[in-house]
Design an enzyme around this catalytic site. Structure first.
Site, PDB file in Angstrom:
ATOM      1  N   ARG A  55      39.100  46.909  30.672  1.00 50.63           N
ATOM      2  CA  ARG A  55      39.457  48.233  30.178  1.00 50.63           C
ATOM      3  C   ARG A  55      38.356  48.821  29.318  1.00 50.63           C
ATOM      4  O   ARG A  55      37.612  48.109  28.637  1.00 50.63           O
ATOM      5  CB  ARG A  55      40.722  48.164  29.329  1.00 50.63           C
ATOM      6  CG  ARG A  55      41.955  47.844  30.178  1.00 50.63           C
ATOM      7  CD  ARG A  55      43.194  47.852  29.358  1.00 50.63           C
ATOM      8  NE  ARG A  55      42.938  47.216  28.081  1.00 50.63           N
ATOM      9  CZ  ARG A  55      43.481  47.581  26.938  1.00 50.63           C
ATOM     10  NH1 ARG A  55      44.324  48.567  26.894  1.00 50.63           N
ATOM     11  NH2 ARG A  55      43.188  46.937  25.837  1.00 50.63           N
ATOM     12  N   SER A 119      36.634  37.784  26.175  1.00 54.37           N
ATOM     13  CA  SER A 119      37.558  36.693  25.834  1.00 54.37           C
ATOM     14  C   SER A 119      37.232  35.385  26.528  1.00 54.37           C
ATOM     15  O   SER A 119      38.003  34.879  27.354  1.00 54.37           O
ATOM     16  CB  SER A 119      38.972  37.134  26.158  1.00 54.37           C
ATOM     17  OG  SER A 119      39.179  38.370  25.546  1.00 54.37           O
ATOM     18  N   ASP A 173      39.276  38.007  22.004  1.00 51.27           N
ATOM     19  CA  ASP A 173      40.558  38.731  21.954  1.00 51.27           C
ATOM     20  C   ASP A 173      41.474  38.262  20.820  1.00 51.27           C
ATOM     21  O   ASP A 173      42.234  39.050  20.256  1.00 51.27           O
ATOM     22  CB  ASP A 173      41.301  38.688  23.308  1.00 51.27           C
ATOM     23  CG  ASP A 173      41.445  37.289  23.886  1.00 51.27           C
ATOM     24  OD1 ASP A 173      40.906  36.334  23.303  1.00 51.27           O
ATOM     25  OD2 ASP A 173      42.096  37.155  24.943  1.00 51.27           O
TER      26      ASP A 173
END
Ligand code: BGC
Length: 433
Positions: A55, A119, A173
């Protein structure tokens, strides 16, 4: 308790200067030295890679309202051939998605600071220098392990030459989740993810972070607890099913604990158990369907759906898998799913309790009150995962009072928050931003 005791020792090994290189739990310094104090503000870009989707986000931090607002965001699919192809292609793809986002939101002329939530386990050398140790989950791009991810991103942007970005902050993350919850609740000092993968970070005393200079204050440590057991220390609790899941994965021998806990693997564990019970003639009259024989066909979300109220979901799923079920089969399938998700929740709880107990001991407190920022589909979507987890943490960390704060969009907003906190600290120290 036994798992918690083993992890406690491994965390100390991971932090130690001379024991770190052999430690399965990496305990990586993040160079995040402070949680938000509520004075952060401004506009930021954020990239989020490592969960189900990639994203791009435009985030605004509003100091007056103490709120982090997602202005816009866009999801870009990462095709399988890019996930498993050459790293340069992956970063070109990321740079192209960012370009498209900046274009469509008329942001191309501005050079905004960027938080990059990446992540995967990274050896962070500074807030903007982060070397990938190894891929996990479904990624396996060549030419990235051992390289600085920020450099690869900047190079891909320069190859295009049509826009630029400002300062970059690299974030795991878990750290993003902790930091975004930390703006709302300043006692949030642990971040935890139970989604496609699993991991947690927490604020450690600098005097214990032996691999980074300095004794004062605290630094956020990315534990990478998914790697717990990679030296064989959990062999006695691994089942035959766990061993098969590991062997048939993209990264055999790596992230043993994660493979017993997270969403990428739970469905496959369930499938293997169901196949075995059918072969032993305890299910479906001994008839295994082709669908049930197919790796990956029993999705982790089926476990949540099966454990949700009533038996209708189970009946629907078993029919979709071409299985001839009886009511007894339906109950047994429910029991299999419940056993697997309960084990996952309890293992996670053992790890979280270890961290909470460590923070309490670090601070010499009789009683610790703290908040955990949590994200991830397994935690959020499974009907009783979070209750199971919380009940087990209470047993294993009785002197810690833990509030769970579910993060909304933590990895995106948190990346912006890390960038903002880094800017605030730099300003307070009179340095350049
Ligand atoms: C990665 C971690 C990440 C976790 C949750 C693991 O596979 O190694 O860095 O925090 O997944 O996304």
């Amino acid at each position: 308790q036994s798992v918690s005791t083993r992890l406690k020792k491994d965390m100390i090994r991971g932090l130690g200067k001379h024991t770190h290189h052999r430690a399965p739990v990496k305990m990586l310094p993040t160079f995040v030295r402070a949680t938000p104090d509520g004075t952060e503000k401004g506009d930021f870009l954020a990239l989020d890679l490592g969960g189900t989707n990639f994203r791009v986000l435009h985030v605004r931090i509003l100091e007056d309202e103490q709120r982090v607002v997602k202005m816009d965001s866009q999801i870009c699919a990462i095709p399988q051939e890019i996930m498993l192809g050459h790293g340069e292609k992956l970063f070109d793809h990321i740079a192209a998605c960012l370009a498209e986002f900046l274009d469509s939101h008329e942001l191309k002329g501005q050079t905004l600071p960027l938080g990059f939530t990446f992540s995967f386990p990274c050896e962070q050398l500074d807030i903007d220098k982060s070397v990938l140790i190894r891929w996990t989950k479904g990624f396996n791009c060549s030419g990235v392990e051992g390289e600085d991810v920020v450099r690869l991103l900047r190079e891909a942007i320069h190859r295009r030459g049509d826009y630029d970005i400002g300062s970059v902050a690299m974030v795991n993350d878990t750290v993003g989740t902790m930091m975004s919850c930390g703006y709302r609740d300043q006692s949030c000092e642990i971040g935890m993810i139970i989604g496609t993968g699993t991991n947690a970070c927490y604020m450690e005393e600098m005097r214990n972070v032996k691999r980074v200079e300095g004794e004062d204050g605290r630094m956020c440590i990315n534990t990478e607890w998914g790697g717990f057991g990679d030296d064989g220390s959990l062999r006695d609790i691994q089942t035959d099913f766990d061993l098969v899941v590991d062997k048939t994965s993209l990264n055999p021998g790596i992230h043993t604990y994660e493979k017993m806990i997270s969403g990428m693997y739970l469905g496959e564990i369930a499938r293997l158990v169901l196949v075995k019970l059918t072969e032993d003639k305890l299910l479906f009259d001994g008839q295994v369907s082709d669908a049930l024989q197919t790796p990956g066909r029993f999705e982790t979300r089926f476990i949540s759906e099966i454990e949700d109220t009533g038996l209708e979901n189970t009946q629907r799923i078993l029919t979709e898998l071409d299985l001839n079920w009886s009511l007894g089969d339906v109950r047994l399938v429910w029991l299999v799913c419940d056993t697997i998700s309960t084990r996952s929740a309890q293992l996670c709880a053992a790890a979280l309790a270890t961290i909470a107990n460590r923070i309490r001991n670090n601070r010499g407190l009789d009683h610790l009150k703290t908040t955990v920022g949590v994200d991830g589909t397994v935690f959020k979507k499974h009907p009783n995962f979070s209750q199971q987890l919380q009940a087990t943490v209470r047993l294993l960390a009785p002197r810690c009072d833990i509030t769970f704060l579910v993060s909304e969009d933590g990895s995106g907003k948190g990346a912006a928050m890390v960038t903002a906190v880094a800017q605030r600290l730099a300003m307070q120290m009179g340095g350049d931003v």
